[in-house]
Design an enzyme around this catalytic site. Structure first.
Site, PDB file in Angstrom:
ATOM      1  N   ASP A 295      34.419  45.320  56.916  1.00 26.39           N
ATOM      2  CA  ASP A 295      33.548  46.259  57.623  1.00 26.39           C
ATOM      3  C   ASP A 295      33.558  47.599  56.905  1.00 26.39           C
ATOM      4  O   ASP A 295      34.580  48.018  56.364  1.00 26.39           O
ATOM      5  CB  ASP A 295      33.965  46.455  59.076  1.00 26.39           C
ATOM      6  CG  ASP A 295      32.828  47.041  59.898  1.00 26.39           C
ATOM      7  OD1 ASP A 295      31.949  46.272  60.323  1.00 26.39           O
ATOM      8  OD2 ASP A 295      32.796  48.271  60.099  1.00 26.39           O
ATOM      9  N   CYS A 403      19.989  40.323  64.468  1.00 23.61           N
ATOM     10  CA  CYS A 403      19.602  40.306  65.876  1.00 23.61           C
ATOM     11  C   CYS A 403      18.270  41.019  66.040  1.00 23.61           C
ATOM     12  O   CYS A 403      17.990  41.576  67.093  1.00 23.61           O
ATOM     13  CB  CYS A 403      20.672  40.965  66.738  1.00 23.61           C
ATOM     14  SG  CYS A 403      21.547  39.794  67.777  1.00 23.61           S
TER      15      CYS A 403
END
Length: 787
Positions: A295, A403
């Site tokens: 990340d 998404c």
């Protein structure tokens, strides 16, 4: 990938006006109406999707759009790695489980004389509401102060569903000091219809859905205890609460026990945990693979470790890098004379996105949506995908997902990757045949590039304007006028190829769109790409950007970088390819837009240095616990600090660590806790290290000392008694066996359950050395405890 926060302000002033000045209306469910109404947003997706998906049934668009406004049902996945998880699974298979659970709790309260009257229930609810309001107000004030003081640290990360719960609660507060509880409550008749249903396409009956939403589960007084039960199971790692569509990428990667997988944008970690579960389900203690979870945000990287470690994976490696700039590593063991680079077997690229498919989880999308967001993120998404394909081995797979339902972030990114890659080096795999019971839409072969001319128009203007007033459409890149400010983020890479090339060469129809109304989910996009050969990337310089002098830009690019320059399988993007605005658009679990991301904290996390355990410590552990058959090199310590913890890693994790020859990877964590240095105050302890519960099931098979076999009843006794005195132990023979071992760490092994308990043996008692959360898991699985 993502972080909590960013959409917590109500945008309210004394006149009950929003920031744009239009009045807000209160909906029946507590949200403001404008959250569920954005005519430009609707017009954009009618333009993009209607012809492809709703041409024969135009009314279906209404079903799709209305479902975008509904809250998501509660979904969770059982962790198959947890011993005796079948007890929990058996409960779920009972269609009346929720009803029976509530009835049992009522009986228990009545027997204890604690069953509240209706008036007491209402009073308790109102008291809890006031307390909750006060706590939330204090928290918001503190967060605002942190922002004002320049504290760039994000809020604490939670799992998918908890995060969404918090956002919903934050978005609904502040309207007034009175709460209407009736809208959260169920009647007895409604409770009778509540069920937990199995999701058929996911294997082994591991995924279940409750036919109510998060708010109802969390706020209903009648379901309060059941919510606690689910929460206890989640906190212990027995289940993971995760949105259904986000479980698809790990499934499609077809994980193997020996795979080394790169999860490029991993926080908060639900997909990472799922990858590890799939890996260990097949390989068990013989698993050699690893998941390298990355990340860009250092705090999220640390929180990712906390999230994933609930399943105790020795194959986990957590790192901190911008995904698109992940460094090239060297593989000293490579037998390819022409190429000594390290490659991953598979790569999961759940990239940062605008998250406009996540309106059901993050309703503030209805206010914040703009075409600009997808355009700003497009080059970042493309750079991450190209880097993913570069880092993947020949014959390996890359799973690209978002998404978002915006083709600029989906099909356009895939199309441009094919334009730049050498012919035949990559191909799209048809994923529509993988799960027959899953309804997925074919990827779009054509779409429209356009820009919104304004933000949310407000209720007063809704019926006075047309689509033409809201969206400026571009037929092709060349048609964009010079200095068009609306098109400042539009790039030539966003436009589709001719339809026959899209379907016959690129085969974009092999990608998948998940639309919310098809199976009661969020919106999602997936593409599975196979790498057939080393890629010769066509490096044409920066993609042309509209709104500037394209002729001057092209001439400058030709001078700086020849148009036909080829770079063999070593693509790292130029930082100037990605707009600075993209840095402020992050996502939650690969979904929700976060327009208030603070990027002041840019310093990389301090590099952790993991090396093989020192010989002296290893011999002390090996001799005391009788460890044989497991390589010493798989036990590592961190050279930073006092080396209090010894961690167990897999061969795959070790290989990745060894390939960082130059020490360029920012490592945050590796493996799982195996041994921890004992406190010096414990007298009579021979081994300097005690066993950790985290990895006991992986280490116990290799131990021949300080491991005692116990019966089911004895195992349950210790689960019930965290601090068991010798005088209280019902099994005299077991007590004598424990006493003979002397003080120190021991393992109680139950063959029936194939599970282990780590204990600390003292002079007169035995203490269970497990956390409160794991204790709850044991109680659910072995004592069948519901409350």
């Amino acid at each position: 990938m993502g972080r909590k926060g960013g959409h917590k302000r109500r945008f309210k002033n004394k006149n009950n006006q929003g920031q744009d000045g239009y009045k807000k209306f209160k909906g029946d469910d507590g949200y403001n109406e404008w959250y569920y109404d954005h005519p430009i947003f609707e017009a954009y997706y009618k333009l993009q999707l209607e012809e492809a998906y709703f041409k024969e049934k135009p009314e279906e668009f209404t079903l799709f759009w209305n479902m975008m406004k509904e809250k998501l049902p509660v979904v969770f996945r059982i962790n198959k790695l947890t011993p005796n998880y079948q007890v929990f699974l058996d409960n779920l298979k009972d269609k009346d489980f929720i009803k029976k659970f509530i009835e049992e709790k009522r009986k228990q309260l009545e027997q204890q004389g604690k069953a509240p009257t209706e008036g007491q229930q209402q009073k308790e609810q109102e008291g809890e509401a006031i307390e909750e309001e006060e706590q939330e107000a204090e928290k918001e004030a503190e967060e605002q102060q942190n922002e004002d003081e320049g504290n760039g640290e994000g809020e604490e990360e939670e799992d998918d569903e908890d995060e969404a719960d918090q956002k919903e609660g934050d978005d609904k507060k502040g309207e007034n000091n009175t709460k209407t509880f009736e809208k959260f409550e169920f009647s007895q008749e409604e409770i009778d219809t509540l069920q937990i249903n199995n999701i058929k396409f996911y294997p082994d009956e591991l995924v279940w859905q409750i036919n109510c939403n998060r708010t109802q589960l969390k706020k209903s007084q009648l379901l309060k205890e059941f919510h606690k039960y689910i929460q206890r199971a989640n906190d212990s790692g027995l289940i993971s609460r995760q949105e259904l569509v986000s479980m698809l990428p790990p499934l499609l990667l077809d994980v193997k026990p020996d795979d080394i997988i790169f999860d490029m944008c991993a926080a908060p970690g639900s997909k990472t945990a799922q990858l590890l579960e799939l890996m260990y389900t097949q390989g068990g203690i013989n698993t050699k693979g690893a998941v390298v979870a990355n990340d860009v945000d250092q705090k999220r990287a640390y929180l990712l470790t906390h999230q994933v470690c609930r399943i105790n994976p020795s194959g986990l490696v957590v790192i901190n890098h911008p995904a698109q700039f992940f460094p090239t590593l060297q593989d000293p063991t490579s037998n390819q004379a022409y190429d000594q680079k390290f490659y991953f077997d598979k790569v999961q690229a759940d990239v940062p996105c605008s998250g406009d498919g996540a309106t059901r989880k993050i309703p503030t999308q209805w206010r914040n949506w703009n075409t600009r967001d997808g355009q700003v993120l497009h080059p970042l998404q493309l750079a991450i995908l190209q880097r993913a394909l570069t880092l993947c081995k020949v014959g390996g797979y890359v799973l690209y997902s978002t998404c978002s339902i915006n083709p600029i972030e989906d099909e356009a990114v895939i199309t441009e990757a094919f334009r730049r890659a050498s012919q035949g080096s990559i191909e799209l795999i048809d994923i529509h045949t993988k799960f027959p019971e899953l309804k997925g839409r074919r990827g779009l072969s054509k779409w429209t590039v356009c820009s919104s001319t304004k933000k949310h128009p407000g209720h007063d203007q809704e019926k006075k304007e047309t689509v033409a007033d809201w969206l400026k459409i571009y037929d092709n890149f060349e048609s964009i006028e010079k200095n068009d400010k609306l098109a400042q983020f539009v790039r030539d890479s966003m436009f589709p190829e001719p339809e026959d090339k899209m379907t016959n060469e690129i085969k974009i129809q092999n990608t998948m769109r998940i639309l919310p109304h098809d199976q009661d989910t969020g919106g999602f996009y997936l593409a599975l790409i196979k790498k057939n050969s080393l890629i010769n990337w066509s490096k044409k310089g920066l993609p042309k950007t509209a709104g500037s002098n394209n002729e001057e830009q092209s001439a400058q690019q030709q001078q700086e970088q020849p148009a036909q320059q080829q770079v063999v399988d070593d693509y790292i993007p130029d930082a100037s390819e990605i707009p600075k605005e993209a840095e402020s658009l992050q996502n939650v679990e690969g979904d929700a837009q976060d327009g208030k991301k603070n990027n002041k904290n840019k310093e990389p996390v301090q590099k952790e240095n993991f090396v093989t355990i020192p010989e002296e410590d290893w011999q002390n552990i090996k001799e005391n616990y009788g460890i044989e058959g497991i390589d010493q090199s798989l036990f590592v310590v961190n050279t930073i600090g006092k080396q209090k913890v010894v961690r167990l890693i897999t061969e795959g994790a070790k290989k990745f660590n060894d390939c960082d020859v130059k020490g360029v990877v920012n490592k945050v964590n590796m493996g799982t806790k195996a041994f921890e240095r004992s406190r010096e105050t414990f007298q009579g302890i021979q081994c300097r290290f005690r066993i950790c519960q985290d990895s006991v099931n992986l280490i116990a098979p290799y131990m021949s000392k300080r491991k005692i076999v116990v019966s089911e009843d004895d195992f349950k006794f210790f689960v019930q008694n965290k601090n068991a005195k010798y005088t209280e132990m019902p099994n005299q023979k077991l007590k004598e066996e424990i006493a003979q071992l002397g003080q120190g760490s021991i393992i109680l092994h139950c063959p029936t359950y194939n599970d282990n308990l780590v204990c600390q043996n003292f002079h007169q008692s035995v203490n269970i050395m497990i956390s409160k959360e794991i204790t709850e898991s044991f109680k659910i699985r072995y004592l069948k405890q519901l409350f």
